[in-house]
Motif scaffolding. Structure first.
Motif, PDB file in Angstrom:
ATOM      1  N   PRO A   1      29.294 -43.800  66.170  1.00 13.36           N
ATOM      2  CA  PRO A   1      29.405 -42.532  66.897  1.00 13.36           C
ATOM      3  C   PRO A   1      28.143 -42.180  67.677  1.00 13.36           C
ATOM      4  O   PRO A   1      28.225 -41.610  68.769  1.00 13.36           O
ATOM      5  N   LEU A   2      26.957 -42.483  67.138  1.00 10.43           N
ATOM      6  CA  LEU A   2      25.718 -42.157  67.830  1.00 10.43           C
ATOM      7  C   LEU A   2      25.610 -42.906  69.143  1.00 10.43           C
ATOM      8  O   LEU A   2      25.166 -42.347  70.162  1.00 10.43           O
ATOM      9  N   VAL A   3      26.055 -44.166  69.149  1.00 10.03           N
ATOM     10  CA  VAL A   3      26.016 -44.955  70.377  1.00 10.03           C
ATOM     11  C   VAL A   3      26.996 -44.391  71.398  1.00 10.03           C
ATOM     12  O   VAL A   3      26.687 -44.253  72.591  1.00 10.03           O
ATOM     13  N   VAL A   4      28.194 -44.023  70.932  1.00  5.82           N
ATOM     14  CA  VAL A   4      29.202 -43.448  71.836  1.00  5.82           C
ATOM     15  C   VAL A   4      28.703 -42.134  72.424  1.00  5.82           C
ATOM     16  O   VAL A   4      28.852 -41.875  73.631  1.00  5.82           O
ATOM     17  N   ASP A   5      28.100 -41.283  71.591  1.00  8.26           N
ATOM     18  CA  ASP A   5      27.569 -40.016  72.100  1.00  8.26           C
ATOM     19  C   ASP A   5      26.486 -40.253  73.137  1.00  8.26           C
ATOM     20  O   ASP A   5      26.408 -39.536  74.149  1.00  8.26           O
ATOM     21  N   GLY A   6      25.641 -41.254  72.899  1.00  6.20           N
ATOM     22  CA  GLY A   6      24.598 -41.563  73.869  1.00  6.20           C
ATOM     23  C   GLY A   6      25.174 -41.998  75.204  1.00  6.20           C
ATOM     24  O   GLY A   6      24.686 -41.597  76.273  1.00  6.20           O
TER      25      GLY A   6
ATOM     26  N   ALA B   1      40.739 -32.509  72.232  1.00  8.80           N
ATOM     27  CA  ALA B   1      42.116 -32.975  72.073  1.00  8.80           C
ATOM     28  C   ALA B   1      42.243 -33.985  70.946  1.00  8.80           C
ATOM     29  O   ALA B   1      43.263 -34.023  70.253  1.00  8.80           O
ATOM     30  N   THR B   2      41.227 -34.827  70.746  1.00 14.85           N
ATOM     31  CA  THR B   2      41.298 -35.818  69.670  1.00 14.85           C
ATOM     32  C   THR B   2      41.147 -35.192  68.291  1.00 14.85           C
ATOM     33  O   THR B   2      41.624 -35.754  67.301  1.00 14.85           O
ATOM     34  N   LEU B   3      40.499 -34.020  68.224  1.00 21.69           N
ATOM     35  CA  LEU B   3      40.246 -33.395  66.931  1.00 21.69           C
ATOM     36  C   LEU B   3      41.170 -32.223  66.643  1.00 21.69           C
ATOM     37  O   LEU B   3      41.055 -31.598  65.579  1.00 21.69           O
ATOM     38  N   SER B   4      42.069 -31.886  67.565  1.00 19.18           N
ATOM     39  CA  SER B   4      42.944 -30.731  67.397  1.00 19.18           C
ATOM     40  C   SER B   4      44.398 -31.171  67.508  1.00 19.18           C
ATOM     41  O   SER B   4      44.722 -32.134  68.207  1.00 19.18           O
ATOM     42  N   ARG B   5      45.241 -30.433  66.830  1.00 15.12           N
ATOM     43  CA  ARG B   5      46.671 -30.670  66.943  1.00 15.12           C
ATOM     44  C   ARG B   5      47.218 -29.929  68.165  1.00 15.12           C
ATOM     45  O   ARG B   5      46.615 -28.960  68.628  1.00 15.12           O
ATOM     46  N   PRO B   6      48.341 -30.378  68.687  1.00 17.31           N
ATOM     47  CA  PRO B   6      48.892 -29.705  69.870  1.00 17.31           C
ATOM     48  C   PRO B   6      49.115 -28.221  69.591  1.00 17.31           C
ATOM     49  O   PRO B   6      49.642 -27.827  68.551  1.00 17.31           O
TER      50      PRO B   6
ATOM     51  N   ALA C   1      25.484 -31.432  79.782  1.00 21.48           N
ATOM     52  CA  ALA C   1      25.320 -32.809  79.299  1.00 21.48           C
ATOM     53  C   ALA C   1      24.677 -32.835  77.915  1.00 21.48           C
ATOM     54  O   ALA C   1      25.077 -33.607  77.042  1.00 21.48           O
ATOM     55  N   VAL C   2      23.684 -31.969  77.698  1.00 17.95           N
ATOM     56  CA  VAL C   2      23.003 -31.939  76.398  1.00 17.95           C
ATOM     57  C   VAL C   2      23.916 -31.366  75.320  1.00 17.95           C
ATOM     58  O   VAL C   2      23.922 -31.822  74.169  1.00 17.95           O
ATOM     59  N   VAL C   3      24.728 -30.370  75.683  1.00 16.26           N
ATOM     60  CA  VAL C   3      25.631 -29.739  74.715  1.00 16.26           C
ATOM     61  C   VAL C   3      26.643 -30.732  74.170  1.00 16.26           C
ATOM     62  O   VAL C   3      27.185 -30.546  73.066  1.00 16.26           O
ATOM     63  N   LEU C   4      26.905 -31.818  74.883  1.00 17.04           N
ATOM     64  CA  LEU C   4      27.878 -32.813  74.409  1.00 17.04           C
ATOM     65  C   LEU C   4      27.494 -33.418  73.068  1.00 17.04           C
ATOM     66  O   LEU C   4      28.345 -33.987  72.371  1.00 17.04           O
TER      67      LEU C   4
ATOM     68  N   ARG D   1      31.387 -33.218  68.437  1.00 18.32           N
ATOM     69  CA  ARG D   1      32.120 -33.609  67.226  1.00 18.32           C
ATOM     70  C   ARG D   1      32.121 -32.502  66.175  1.00 18.32           C
ATOM     71  O   ARG D   1      33.052 -32.416  65.378  1.00 18.32           O
ATOM     72  N   ARG D   2      31.083 -31.679  66.161  1.00 12.99           N
ATOM     73  CA  ARG D   2      30.981 -30.641  65.136  1.00 12.99           C
ATOM     74  C   ARG D   2      31.717 -29.364  65.562  1.00 12.99           C
ATOM     75  O   ARG D   2      32.456 -28.783  64.767  1.00 12.99           O
ATOM     76  N   VAL D   3      31.470 -28.920  66.773  1.00 19.60           N
ATOM     77  CA  VAL D   3      32.117 -27.686  67.273  1.00 19.60           C
ATOM     78  C   VAL D   3      32.759 -28.013  68.620  1.00 19.60           C
ATOM     79  O   VAL D   3      32.224 -27.659  69.680  1.00 19.60           O
ATOM     80  N   PRO D   4      33.906 -28.689  68.620  1.00 20.77           N
ATOM     81  CA  PRO D   4      34.488 -29.148  69.887  1.00 20.77           C
ATOM     82  C   PRO D   4      34.900 -28.012  70.820  1.00 20.77           C
ATOM     83  O   PRO D   4      34.694 -28.091  72.031  1.00 20.77           O
ATOM     84  N   LEU D   5      35.480 -26.927  70.267  1.00 19.77           N
ATOM     85  CA  LEU D   5      35.919 -25.829  71.131  1.00 19.77           C
ATOM     86  C   LEU D   5      34.732 -25.120  71.765  1.00 19.77           C
ATOM     87  O   LEU D   5      34.737 -24.820  72.978  1.00 19.77           O
ATOM     88  N   LEU D   6      33.708 -24.836  70.977  1.00 24.79           N
ATOM     89  CA  LEU D   6      32.516 -24.192  71.516  1.00 24.79           C
ATOM     90  C   LEU D   6      31.833 -25.072  72.555  1.00 24.79           C
ATOM     91  O   LEU D   6      31.354 -24.583  73.591  1.00 24.79           O
ATOM     92  N   THR D   7      31.810 -26.375  72.295  1.00 20.65           N
ATOM     93  CA  THR D   7      31.210 -27.297  73.262  1.00 20.65           C
ATOM     94  C   THR D   7      31.955 -27.260  74.594  1.00 20.65           C
ATOM     95  O   THR D   7      31.344 -27.235  75.674  1.00 20.65           O
ATOM     96  N   TYR D   8      33.272 -27.220  74.520  1.00 15.64           N
ATOM     97  CA  TYR D   8      34.054 -27.170  75.768  1.00 15.64           C
ATOM     98  C   TYR D   8      33.787 -25.877  76.536  1.00 15.64           C
ATOM     99  O   TYR D   8      33.623 -25.887  77.771  1.00 15.64           O
TER     100      TYR D   8
END
Length: 366
Positions: free
Chosen positions: A7-12, A79-84, A41-44, A48-55
């Protein structure tokens, strides 16, 4: 099996792509817009921890600048961490509105065809990120479900196997009880009658030995049948379990002239004691079957943290009895020794006899 990136590599990589998007739209004369892009860009790193706030925190970058990669990445993660749900799909028009509106002088006129096309394009882009995220989530859920199904299938196969083994154990116990127990009981009864009716002492003694061994065999057979019938549950210990103290009794009652030498200390593990007993028992049984009239020497010693069991018999003085045998006893001794980390050797001696030698590692417990 394909290894997933960390995950760290993907986030980078995601942050790097967002920064590259900001650099592609860099305008030194608009520091506020560029600051919003860099902040998004930094907020990304929090996606993973707060996806809605990040968006939500990345939307100002879309509203004030042309850098949209950070917001799309945040929307995909959400979308990957939330249900429809309604909240997830409300994010699509929010992105489309922010992308087609320019601040500080908003220009949002839906009567213009150009604006409608831009709004539709932005909404389609955001919807693609949502659908892709939902697809990844569905794939992950299906993978977990398949894992659960596989585990349930393995558990069912284990239960089926245990049921089959239980039936086989019960059938084996029934056969042992009906056939072996019946025949050994007849031997004990006939030996008792012979002991009572015999006149000379030697015949009486032989009949008493046969009767005693038959009764002992019936007792051990009864315990074994009980173990076989105990299907499932906790493992049942075969009782009674032999120990070092039983070797002298075994040597005296084997019907062979034996010489026993032992210097074993107290505190040997129970598994080692049973292995020693079974080794002596099997060697004496083979001597009695295949070398009638021979004498046996039993030498059990503790040397350098190991136990050496050596049973040697002389050459037979009588023709061997035609008894069935498949050498399974020696195979079992070798397997038992190997399980305990030891070795077993067996073979004829130079004087026509036979020798069985077992070496077992043994640590004395206080």
């Amino acid at each position: 099996m394909t290894r997933r990136p960390r995950p760290l590599v993907v986030d980078g990589v995601v942050v790097a792509l967002a920064l590259l998007d900001v650099w592609a739209h860099w305008d030194i004369d608009e520091p506020l817009r560029m600051a919003c892009g860099l902040g998004a860009a930094v907020v990304l790193l929090l996606r993973r921890r707060v996806p809605l706030l990040t968006y939500v925190l990345t939307l100002p970058s879309v509203l004030l600048s042309d850098a949209v990669v950070a917001s799309l990445a945040a929307l995909y993660t959400l979308a990957t961490l939330s249900r429809p749900g309604a909240l997830l799909f409300l994010c699509v028009p929010a992105f489309a509105f922010s992308d087609t509106t320019s601040l500080p002088s908003p220009d949002f006129d839906l009567t213009e065809t150009r604006k409608l096309i831009a709004l539709g394009y932005s909404a389609a882009t955001a919807a693609a990120a949502v659908f892709l995220g939902q697809l990844v989530r569905t794939r992950h859920d299906l993978s977990l479900r398949l894992t659960e199904i596989s585990q349930a299938r393995d558990h069912q196969q284990l239960l089926t196997t245990q049921a089959v083994l239980a039936r086989e154990r019960a059938e084996l116990a029934r056969e042992m009880h009906d056939v072996v127990s019946h025949q050994v009981s007849l031997i004990a009864v006939r030996a008792g009658a012979l002991q009572v009716g015999a006149r000379d002492a030697e015949t009486k003694d032989a009949a008493a030995t046969i009767r005693r061994l038959s009764v002992q065999t019936l007792d051990e057979l009864r315990h074994m049948v009980g173990v076989l019938r105990a299907s499932g549950g906790q493992p049942t210990e075969l009782t009674p379990q032999p120990a070092l103290d039983d070797i002298r009794r075994l040597a005296d009652g084997c019907g062979i002239e034996t010489e026993l030498t032992t210097d074993l200390p107290e505190g040997l593990p129970a598994t080692v004691q049973r292995a020693i007993y079974r080794t002596v028992q099997e060697a004496l049984t083979n001597t009695r079957k295949h070398a009638p009239g021979a004498t046996a020497r039993i030498d059990v010693r503790h040397v350098d943290g190991a136990v050496r069991v050596r049973v040697t018999n002389t050459a037979p003085t009588q023709p061997p009895l035609p008894l069935p045998g498949a050498h399974h006893g020696l195979i079992g001794l070798r397997q038992r020794a190997e399980l305990l980390g030891g070795t077993m050797t067996a073979g004829p001696t130079s004087d026509g006899g036979y020798e069985v030698c077992v070496m077992l590692p043994a640590h004395v417990t206080e």
